[in-house]
Design a protein around this motif. Structure first.
Motif, PDB file in Angstrom:
ATOM      1  N   UNK A   1     -12.551 -14.451 -31.880  1.00 13.83           N
ATOM      2  CA  UNK A   1     -12.797 -13.852 -30.575  1.00 13.83           C
ATOM      3  C   UNK A   1     -13.370 -14.906 -29.624  1.00 13.83           C
ATOM      4  N   UNK A   2     -13.233 -14.641 -28.337  1.00 15.69           N
ATOM      5  CA  UNK A   2     -13.615 -15.639 -27.336  1.00 15.69           C
ATOM      6  C   UNK A   2     -15.051 -15.451 -26.859  1.00 15.69           C
ATOM      7  N   UNK A   3     -15.549 -16.471 -26.188  1.00 17.80           N
ATOM      8  CA  UNK A   3     -16.871 -16.413 -25.577  1.00 17.80           C
ATOM      9  C   UNK A   3     -16.907 -15.323 -24.516  1.00 17.80           C
ATOM     10  N   UNK A   4     -15.811 -15.164 -23.783  1.00 16.67           N
ATOM     11  CA  UNK A   4     -15.745 -14.113 -22.764  1.00 16.67           C
ATOM     12  C   UNK A   4     -15.909 -12.743 -23.405  1.00 16.67           C
ATOM     13  N   UNK A   5     -15.220 -12.514 -24.541  1.00 13.12           N
ATOM     14  CA  UNK A   5     -15.356 -11.240 -25.261  1.00 13.12           C
ATOM     15  C   UNK A   5     -16.797 -11.038 -25.718  1.00 13.12           C
ATOM     16  N   UNK A   6     -17.416 -12.095 -26.221  1.00 10.71           N
ATOM     17  CA  UNK A   6     -18.791 -11.995 -26.716  1.00 10.71           C
ATOM     18  C   UNK A   6     -19.753 -11.686 -25.567  1.00 10.71           C
ATOM     19  N   UNK A   7     -19.605 -12.369 -24.438  1.00 11.05           N
ATOM     20  CA  UNK A   7     -20.483 -12.127 -23.294  1.00 11.05           C
ATOM     21  C   UNK A   7     -20.336 -10.689 -22.794  1.00 11.05           C
ATOM     22  N   UNK A   8     -19.107 -10.191 -22.762  1.00 13.57           N
ATOM     23  CA  UNK A   8     -18.874  -8.804 -22.331  1.00 13.57           C
ATOM     24  C   UNK A   8     -19.537  -7.821 -23.295  1.00 13.57           C
ATOM     25  N   UNK A   9     -19.440  -8.104 -24.595  1.00 12.23           N
ATOM     26  CA  UNK A   9     -20.052  -7.225 -25.596  1.00 12.23           C
ATOM     27  C   UNK A   9     -21.571  -7.200 -25.427  1.00 12.23           C
ATOM     28  N   UNK A  10     -22.168  -8.365 -25.206  1.00  4.99           N
ATOM     29  CA  UNK A  10     -23.617  -8.433 -25.000  1.00  4.99           C
ATOM     30  C   UNK A  10     -24.009  -7.631 -23.763  1.00  4.99           C
ATOM     31  N   UNK A  11     -23.229  -7.746 -22.710  1.00  3.78           N
ATOM     32  CA  UNK A  11     -23.518  -7.007 -21.481  1.00  3.78           C
ATOM     33  C   UNK A  11     -23.426  -5.497 -21.674  1.00  3.78           C
ATOM     34  N   UNK A  12     -22.662  -5.074 -22.665  1.00  2.00           N
ATOM     35  CA  UNK A  12     -22.555  -3.641 -22.996  1.00  2.00           C
ATOM     36  C   UNK A  12     -23.658  -3.190 -23.957  1.00  2.00           C
TER      37      UNK A  12
END
Length: 192
Positions: A1-12
């Motif tokens: 998975x990408x850093x973008x996916x990880x950042x979005x998950x953290x924001x959720x």
């Protein structure tokens, strides 16, 4: 998975696994008490054992902490790097992260992938991605199933070196855990 996916998950409010220059980390929004609680649950970690705060730079750390002049000098000398620096926290840091203490460990990893995630996400919990009491994880393949299944995203950065960060309180001149760069850190503490 990408850093973008990880950042979005953290924001959720979800947790993620990310590589650092030491071991794999377990990250969630360190300013969200519910997200921090999830990290404690995933690790099976006692609530009286505080977690650290992961940020992309010393300047970013200053938004969440109040280091003394000496502590900030230490931070600017050793961060980014495999060091956790204990300093006074600001009120924006929830009690659950620090086990109610007025100080917090600050981590600025010297790792391109970790820094890219920290640039895109809120401050993260900075704790190893292992169950409490189990060895630290240096390869994604070694993640405990409970952690793998409990996080939204695993960012695979290959094998990490495996040496834990050195935990130091430069204000008190105390090294709480000897890890990477411990000798250099102790020399700085004695010289300052």
């Amino acid at each position: 998975m990408s850093i973008t996916d990880a950042a979005a998950a953290v924001s959720r409010g979800e947790a993620v696994v990310y590589p650092t220059e030491t071991v794999y980390g377990l990250g969630a929004d360190a300013t969200d008490p519910d997200a921090v609680e999830r990290v404690f649950d995933l690790k099976g970690r006692p609530r009286e054992n505080p977690l650290s705060l992961g940020v992309p730079s010393v300047d970013a750390a200053l938004d969440y902490t109040r280091p003394t002049e000496r502590e900030e000098r230490f931070m600017r000398r050793f961060l980014p790097g495999p060091v956790t620096v204990v300093v006074e926290r600001r009120p924006s840091i929830p009690d659950v992260l620090t086990a109610g203490r007025d100080r917090v460990g600050v981590r600025v990893p010297d790792h391109e992938t970790a820094l890219a995630l920290l640039e895109r996400a809120p401050p993260l919990t900075a704790t190893s991605a292992n169950r409490s009491g189990a060895p630290s994880v240096t390869r994604v393949a070694d993640l405990d199933d409970r952690i793998r299944e409990g996080v939204a995203v695993v960012v695979d950065g290959g094998e990490t070196p495996g040496t834990e960060s050195t935990v130091v309180d430069p204000g008190e001149g105390v090294v709480h855990r000897h890890g990477a760069m411990a000798d250099e850190i102790e020399a700085w503490l004695q010289a300052q």
